[in-house]
Design a protein around this motif. Structure first.
Motif, PDB file in Angstrom:
ATOM      1  N   ARG A 244       0.835  -1.205   0.000  1.00 50.63           N
ATOM      2  CA  ARG A 244       0.000   0.000   0.000  1.00 50.63           C
ATOM      3  C   ARG A 244       0.866   1.249   0.000  1.00 50.63           C
ATOM      4  N   ILE A 245       1.937   1.211   0.770  1.00 51.12           N
ATOM      5  CA  ILE A 245       2.852   2.367   0.798  1.00 51.12           C
ATOM      6  C   ILE A 245       3.443   2.588  -0.591  1.00 51.12           C
ATOM      7  N   GLU A 246       3.891   1.503  -1.207  1.00 49.65           N
ATOM      8  CA  GLU A 246       4.525   1.602  -2.523  1.00 49.65           C
ATOM      9  C   GLU A 246       3.539   2.089  -3.585  1.00 49.65           C
ATOM     10  N   ASP A 247       2.287   1.633  -3.490  1.00 44.61           N
ATOM     11  CA  ASP A 247       1.279   1.985  -4.500  1.00 44.61           C
ATOM     12  C   ASP A 247       0.679   3.377  -4.275  1.00 44.61           C
ATOM     13  N   GLU A 248       0.463   3.746  -3.009  1.00 44.43           N
ATOM     14  CA  GLU A 248      -0.283   4.974  -2.713  1.00 44.43           C
ATOM     15  C   GLU A 248       0.584   6.120  -2.202  1.00 44.43           C
ATOM     16  N   TYR A 249       1.765   5.787  -1.662  1.00 44.78           N
ATOM     17  CA  TYR A 249       2.609   6.835  -1.059  1.00 44.78           C
ATOM     18  C   TYR A 249       4.053   6.664  -1.527  1.00 44.78           C
ATOM     19  N   ALA A 250       4.246   6.697  -2.828  1.00 46.54           N
ATOM     20  CA  ALA A 250       5.568   6.437  -3.416  1.00 46.54           C
ATOM     21  C   ALA A 250       6.630   7.405  -2.905  1.00 46.54           C
ATOM     22  N   SER A 251       6.235   8.659  -2.646  1.00 46.34           N
ATOM     23  CA  SER A 251       7.217   9.659  -2.191  1.00 46.34           C
ATOM     24  C   SER A 251       7.754   9.334  -0.802  1.00 46.34           C
ATOM     25  N   PHE A 252       7.068   8.504  -0.051  1.00 48.69           N
ATOM     26  CA  PHE A 252       7.513   8.141   1.298  1.00 48.69           C
ATOM     27  C   PHE A 252       8.834   7.388   1.249  1.00 48.69           C
ATOM     28  N   LYS A 253       9.116   6.738   0.135  1.00 49.07           N
ATOM     29  CA  LYS A 253      10.359   5.957   0.001  1.00 49.07           C
ATOM     30  C   LYS A 253      11.596   6.854   0.014  1.00 49.07           C
ATOM     31  N   ASN A 254      11.387   8.163  -0.157  1.00 51.14           N
ATOM     32  CA  ASN A 254      12.517   9.099  -0.129  1.00 51.14           C
ATOM     33  C   ASN A 254      12.830   9.587   1.287  1.00 51.14           C
ATOM     34  N   THR A 255      11.984   9.207   2.264  1.00 51.13           N
ATOM     35  CA  THR A 255      12.221   9.622   3.641  1.00 51.13           C
ATOM     36  C   THR A 255      13.192   8.644   4.308  1.00 51.13           C
ATOM     37  N   VAL A 256      13.686   9.027   5.499  1.00 50.40           N
ATOM     38  CA  VAL A 256      14.618   8.172   6.237  1.00 50.40           C
ATOM     39  C   VAL A 256      13.993   6.806   6.510  1.00 50.40           C
ATOM     40  N   ASP A 257      12.749   6.800   6.995  1.00 52.71           N
ATOM     41  CA  ASP A 257      12.068   5.535   7.295  1.00 52.71           C
ATOM     42  C   ASP A 257      11.720   4.765   6.024  1.00 52.71           C
ATOM     43  N   GLY A 258      11.332   5.496   5.000  1.00 52.78           N
ATOM     44  CA  GLY A 258      10.887   4.848   3.764  1.00 52.78           C
ATOM     45  C   GLY A 258      11.988   4.167   2.982  1.00 52.78           C
ATOM     46  N   LYS A 259      13.235   4.550   3.220  1.00 49.59           N
ATOM     47  CA  LYS A 259      14.353   3.957   2.474  1.00 49.59           C
ATOM     48  C   LYS A 259      14.542   2.473   2.776  1.00 49.59           C
ATOM     49  N   MET A 260      13.990   2.024   3.889  1.00 52.27           N
ATOM     50  CA  MET A 260      14.103   0.615   4.268  1.00 52.27           C
ATOM     51  C   MET A 260      12.929  -0.224   3.761  1.00 52.27           C
ATOM     52  N   LEU A 261      11.998   0.405   3.037  1.00 56.65           N
ATOM     53  CA  LEU A 261      10.780  -0.290   2.629  1.00 56.65           C
ATOM     54  C   LEU A 261      11.080  -1.532   1.786  1.00 56.65           C
ATOM     55  N   ASP A 262      11.984  -1.426   0.835  1.00 53.56           N
ATOM     56  CA  ASP A 262      12.290  -2.569  -0.033  1.00 53.56           C
ATOM     57  C   ASP A 262      12.836  -3.755   0.763  1.00 53.56           C
ATOM     58  N   VAL A 263      13.606  -3.446   1.799  1.00 54.05           N
ATOM     59  CA  VAL A 263      14.154  -4.501   2.656  1.00 54.05           C
ATOM     60  C   VAL A 263      13.025  -5.238   3.361  1.00 54.05           C
ATOM     61  N   TYR A 264      12.081  -4.476   3.889  1.00 63.46           N
ATOM     62  CA  TYR A 264      10.951  -5.096   4.599  1.00 63.46           C
ATOM     63  C   TYR A 264      10.052  -5.883   3.647  1.00 63.46           C
ATOM     64  N   ILE A 265       9.871  -5.369   2.431  1.00 65.87           N
ATOM     65  CA  ILE A 265       9.071  -6.087   1.436  1.00 65.87           C
ATOM     66  C   ILE A 265       9.736  -7.442   1.123  1.00 65.87           C
ATOM     67  N   GLY A 266      11.045  -7.417   0.944  1.00 63.89           N
ATOM     68  CA  GLY A 266      11.771  -8.669   0.666  1.00 63.89           C
ATOM     69  C   GLY A 266      11.631  -9.666   1.804  1.00 63.89           C
ATOM     70  N   LYS A 267      11.706  -9.187   3.034  1.00 66.08           N
ATOM     71  CA  LYS A 267      11.574 -10.067   4.190  1.00 66.08           C
ATOM     72  C   LYS A 267      10.166 -10.656   4.264  1.00 66.08           C
ATOM     73  N   ALA A 268       9.153  -9.815   4.008  1.00 69.52           N
ATOM     74  CA  ALA A 268       7.777 -10.277   4.057  1.00 69.52           C
ATOM     75  C   ALA A 268       7.506 -11.313   2.962  1.00 69.52           C
ATOM     76  N   GLU A 269       8.057 -11.066   1.760  1.00 70.20           N
ATOM     77  CA  GLU A 269       7.875 -12.009   0.653  1.00 70.20           C
ATOM     78  C   GLU A 269       8.542 -13.350   0.962  1.00 70.20           C
ATOM     79  N   ALA A 270       9.729 -13.290   1.565  1.00 71.67           N
ATOM     80  CA  ALA A 270      10.437 -14.535   1.902  1.00 71.67           C
ATOM     81  C   ALA A 270       9.652 -15.370   2.913  1.00 71.67           C
ATOM     82  N   LEU A 271       9.082 -14.696   3.929  1.00 67.30           N
ATOM     83  CA  LEU A 271       8.305 -15.400   4.945  1.00 67.30           C
ATOM     84  C   LEU A 271       6.962 -15.871   4.421  1.00 67.30           C
ATOM     85  N   ASN A 272       6.454 -15.189   3.412  1.00 66.22           N
ATOM     86  CA  ASN A 272       5.123 -15.502   2.889  1.00 66.22           C
ATOM     87  C   ASN A 272       5.151 -16.683   1.929  1.00 66.22           C
ATOM     88  N   ASN A 273       6.337 -17.022   1.396  1.00 63.53           N
ATOM     89  CA  ASN A 273       6.440 -18.124   0.419  1.00 63.53           C
ATOM     90  C   ASN A 273       6.606 -19.476   1.123  1.00 63.53           C
TER      91      ASN A 273
END
Length: 273
Positions: A244-273
């Motif tokens: 939802r963050i990636e789809d609706e709040y793309a600019s958030f990825k440029n913030t300090v907290d948002g820069k880690m989003l891809d890492v968390y997505i990868g972790k969630a995908e790994a656990l979800n498979n």
């Protein structure tokens, strides 16, 4: 024998006779309706006459309540609101100073100064009330409500997590930013108390409170991270929030907290498979 018709007399047809009967029925029904209304009015008058005492008591009670409300609003609530607003000024000044301290310059002294300012905002100084006194002395005012929010944030920064939760749960606001922050701060306190399930509930309440660029992506991220941190992780839920963050709040990825989003997505995908 011959039958003669009177001059000018006309024999009525079957249809005309039926019309006469219908007219008579209407007149009869109308009369019955009016009779019923008269009877109802009479009964109402009798009931009113028999219950005048109670009716007047009821009207008097309503008048007393309305008068009491007006007196309370004009003579008590309004002056209390003004007085509370004047009293809370110094507490707000301490709170703002604590919030705006730059901890990067000298972490140790900065934290000590910040903590002391938060304590002053809670307890008061220089003859002025702190938030705790405002809350106890001016309950029900807007100033006391806002004091609960600020007191909650101060207690959270002072690591008094249970007290922070108590104050923030007393605070209520429809404001799209502050209302969301209050719920999110409760989530932060429950994280520190290691009650992750409850923390997740409050982060979800925070991003559902309102949809905006300032708070929604922050609490979607915190909710997703917390979902991954549960004793039984919920990667599907976490992935939903991250996406939802990636789809609706793309600019958030440029913030300090948002820069880690891809890492968390990868972790969630790994656990979800």
């Amino acid at each position: 024998m011959a039958t003669y018709k009177k001059r000018g007399y006309k024999v009525k047809t079957k249809v005309e006779k039926e019309k006469d009967v219908s007219a008579e029925e209407i007149d009869s029904t109308t009369a019955e309706v009016f009779n019923t209304l008269d009877e109802t009015a009479s009964k109402t008058e009798e009931w009113v006459a028999g219950n005048q005492k109670y009716i007047f008591i009821g009207i008097g009670a309503i008048a007393v309540v309305l008068l009491g409300y007006l007196i309370y609003t004009k003579l008590i609530a309004a002056p209390n609101e003004v007085e509370a607003s004047n009293e809370v000024y110094q507490a707000n000044a301490y709170f703002d100073q604590a919030t705006n301290i730059n901890l990067n310059e000298n972490m140790a002294s900065g934290l000590a100064t910040r903590d002391s300012l938060y304590k002053l905002s809670l307890e008061g100084a220089e003859g002025k009330f702190g938030y705790l006194k405002i809350i106890s002395e001016y309950g029900g005012t807007n100033a006391a409500n806002l004091a609960n929010y600020s007191a909650g944030i101060a207690q959270l920064n002072l690591r008094n997590y249970k007290k922070a939760i108590a104050h923030l749960q007393e605070f209520s606001s429809d404001d799209i930013i502050i209302g969301a922050k209050a719920k999110g701060a409760i989530g932060d306190a429950f994280v520190q108390l290691e009650q992750m399930d409850t923390a997740l509930e409050y982060y979800e309440k925070a991003f559902k409170h309102s949809k905006n660029d300032a708070t929604t992506p922050i609490y979607l991220l915190k909710a997703g991270i917390t979902a991954l941190s549960l004793e039984t992780p919920q990667p599907a839920k976490a992935l939903e929030y991250f996406n939802r963050i990636e789809d609706e709040y793309a600019s958030f990825k440029n913030t300090v907290d948002g820069k880690m989003l891809d890492v968390y997505i990868g972790k969630a995908e790994a656990l979800n498979n």
